[in-house]
Design a protein around this motif. Structure first.
Motif, short mmCIF file in Angstrom:
data_model
loop_
_atom_site.label_atom_id
_atom_site.label_comp_id
_atom_site.label_asym_id
_atom_site.label_seq_id
_atom_site.Cartn_x
_atom_site.Cartn_y
_atom_site.Cartn_z
N ALA A 1 -108.04 10.25 34.13
CA ALA A 1 -108.70 10.37 33.18
C ALA A 1 -109.37 11.49 33.73
N PHE A 2 -110.14 11.95 32.08
CA PHE A 2 -109.70 13.79 30.95
C PHE A 2 -111.42 14.03 31.52
N ALA A 3 -111.19 14.64 31.95
CA ALA A 3 -112.49 15.25 32.61
C ALA A 3 -113.31 16.45 32.50
N LEU A 4 -114.13 16.41 31.17
CA LEU A 4 -114.34 17.57 30.61
C LEU A 4 -115.61 17.96 30.35
N THR A 5 -116.24 16.57 29.88
CA THR A 5 -117.87 16.79 28.92
C THR A 5 -118.71 16.78 30.49
N GLU A 6 -119.70 17.78 30.58
CA GLU A 6 -120.60 18.30 31.87
C GLU A 6 -122.48 17.33 31.40
N PRO A 7 -122.61 17.78 32.18
CA PRO A 7 -124.52 17.13 32.19
C PRO A 7 -124.57 18.79 30.77
N SER A 8 -124.36 19.80 31.59
CA SER A 8 -124.98 20.83 30.39
C SER A 8 -123.64 21.17 29.58
N ALA A 9 -123.35 20.27 29.32
CA ALA A 9 -122.21 21.24 28.36
C ALA A 9 -120.89 20.09 27.44
N GLY A 10 -121.78 19.60 26.57
CA GLY A 10 -120.48 18.52 26.25
C GLY A 10 -119.88 19.42 24.67
N SER A 11 -120.69 19.55 23.70
CA SER A 11 -120.11 20.04 22.83
C SER A 11 -119.67 21.53 22.60
N ASP A 12 -120.70 21.75 23.71
CA ASP A 12 -120.99 23.48 23.83
C ASP A 12 -119.38 23.72 24.80
N VAL A 13 -118.66 23.34 24.17
CA VAL A 13 -117.68 23.63 25.91
C VAL A 13 -117.35 25.00 26.88
N ALA A 14 -117.05 25.86 25.92
CA ALA A 14 -118.01 27.19 26.79
C ALA A 14 -119.11 27.22 27.72
N GLY A 15 -119.52 26.18 27.62
CA GLY A 15 -120.96 26.75 28.56
C GLY A 15 -121.24 25.97 29.68
N MET A 16 -119.16 25.45 30.37
CA MET A 16 -119.33 24.40 31.03
C MET A 16 -119.99 24.83 32.31
N LYS A 17 -120.16 24.89 33.92
CA LYS A 17 -120.01 25.20 34.39
C LYS A 17 -118.87 24.38 35.82
N THR A 18 -118.69 23.83 36.38
CA THR A 18 -117.82 23.79 37.07
C THR A 18 -116.84 24.93 37.02
N THR A 19 -116.32 25.33 38.55
CA THR A 19 -115.97 26.64 38.54
C THR A 19 -114.89 26.38 39.62
#
Length: 378
Positions: free
Chosen positions: A120-138
């Motif tokens: 699985a490709f894990a990119l999208t987050e609850p608060s970061a879809g189109s705004d990839v730079a806004g992701m919170k996973t660290t």
């Protein structure tokens, strides 16, 4: 310049179409209604070599060219876009490894897929879809490991994946953020998968969230160098987007074929509705839009085949083909009238499945942003 498929590609297309007609179409509605993952169909696809298209032949892939890959994806989506999405999830999760992985990583993780596994490709987050730079996973470096924390959502194959390719932000000692791409094993402590999402379409495809709670990932599972993760994932998407176009194309082709057949059979005012110009114009528009989409998809795939994925061409293909799928599926329901609104008829499912094509792997609004940026650049 040659617009014709060669003999091998035509043979592959026929094999895929025959498989879809015999093994997918008769059962697609049942799996859609039950919202079940069709393991039996996936196993048969593997037996026929219709799986893991992104894998190089030396790592267990089918050894086909990218045009053939697109042709197969189109045919599979004509049968069921949900099944096709799960098939292509293995390809999508493979692209970051192809782009930034070592030979050891490719051998290990592609081997899992070749042996019948899922990824699985894990990119999208609850608060970061189109705004990839806004992701919170660290991730934080801890010796020879990374400690991963965060949540990814809308992840295809999440429940059945043996591993995930994950993009996260690295927090260094100075507090700055860099993107890091990692391969995360499913059985790692702290990896938790949420319940299967109830969706409008693609119901036979598994979709769920994945949370990472203090997950320790070996540094050997990093793709590329620290700070290269964003580039790796964006390049991976440039390989994948043409195939989203191919999926959309398959949906449109299926809805179009159903409309042609129905228009010839359905009679009103004493003659087939195909005799009415209003219906003829709708069918003509469908045919033109599908052909234009196919040309854009094949052109973008050709760039990938040359080893030079083209961002503009990929966005053209993904955006136009998915808009076409939605338009064609909508008109197909209209041609079927009240019957198009009934689940018994295939166009109802094509309509539901088409919508996501305009949303996932970069919304069509984002595709237009990418295109505008490219055409306005010096």
């Amino acid at each position: 310049m040659d617009f014709l498929l060669d003999e091998d590609q035509l043979a592959i297309k026929k094999m895929a179409r025959d498989f879809v007609n015999e093994e997918i179409i008769p059962y697609a509605r049942e799996y859609d209604e039950k919202e079940e993952f069709p393991f039996e169909i996936h196993n048969k696809l593997r037996e026929f070599g219709l799986y893991n298209f992104a894998l190089p032949e030396k790592f267990g892939g089918p050894g086909i060219d990218k045009i053939s890959h697109a042709v197969i994806v189109e045919e599979l989506a004509r049968g069921c876009a949900g099944i096709t999405t799960s098939v292509e999830a293995n390809s999508l999760a493979s692209y970051p490894i192809l782009v930034g992985g070592t030979e050891e990583q490719k051998k290990k993780y592609f081997g899992i897929l070749a042996d019948g596994g899922y990824s699985a490709f894990a990119l999208t987050e609850p608060s970061a879809g189109s705004d990839v730079a806004g992701m919170k996973t660290t991730v934080e470096r801890a010796g020879d490991e990374y400690i991963l924390n965060g949540e990814k959502c809308f992840i295809t194959n999440a429940s059945y994946a043996n591993y995930y390719t994950v993009l996260a932000k690295l927090k260094d000692a100075e507090g700055s953020n860099k993107f890091v791409a990692l391969i995360v094993d499913r059985d790692s402590e702290g990896v938790n998968v949420g319940p299967h999402e109830k969706k409008m379409g693609l119901r036979s495809s598994n979709t769920a969230s994945v949370t990472f709670d203090e997950v320790r990932v070996p540094a050997a599972n990093r793709l590329g160098e620290e700070g290269e993760g964003f580039r790796i994932f964006m390049k991976a998407l440039s390989y994948a987007r043409p195939m989203v176009g191919a999926q959309a194309l398959g949906i449109a082709q299926g809805a179009y074929e159903e409309s042609i057949n129905y228009a010839k059979e359905r009679k009103q005012f004493g003659k087939p509705i195909a005799n009415f110009q209003a219906i003829q114009f709708m069918l003509a528009d469908m045919a033109m839009q599908i052909e234009a989409s196919r040309l854009l998809v094949h052109k973008s795939v050709w760039y990938v085949q040359q080893g030079k994925p083209n961002i503009q061409a990929s966005s053209f293909a993904k955006c136009y083909a998915s808009d076409t799928a939605m338009k064609v599926a909508t008109d197909a329901v209209q041609i079927h009238g009240g019957y198009g609104f009934i689940r018994e008829y295939a166009v109802e499912k094509y309509f539901r499945d088409a919508k996501i094509m305009q949303i996932y792997e970069g919304t069509n609004q984002i595709q237009r942003v990418v295109i505008a940026k490219d055409i306005l650049a010096d």
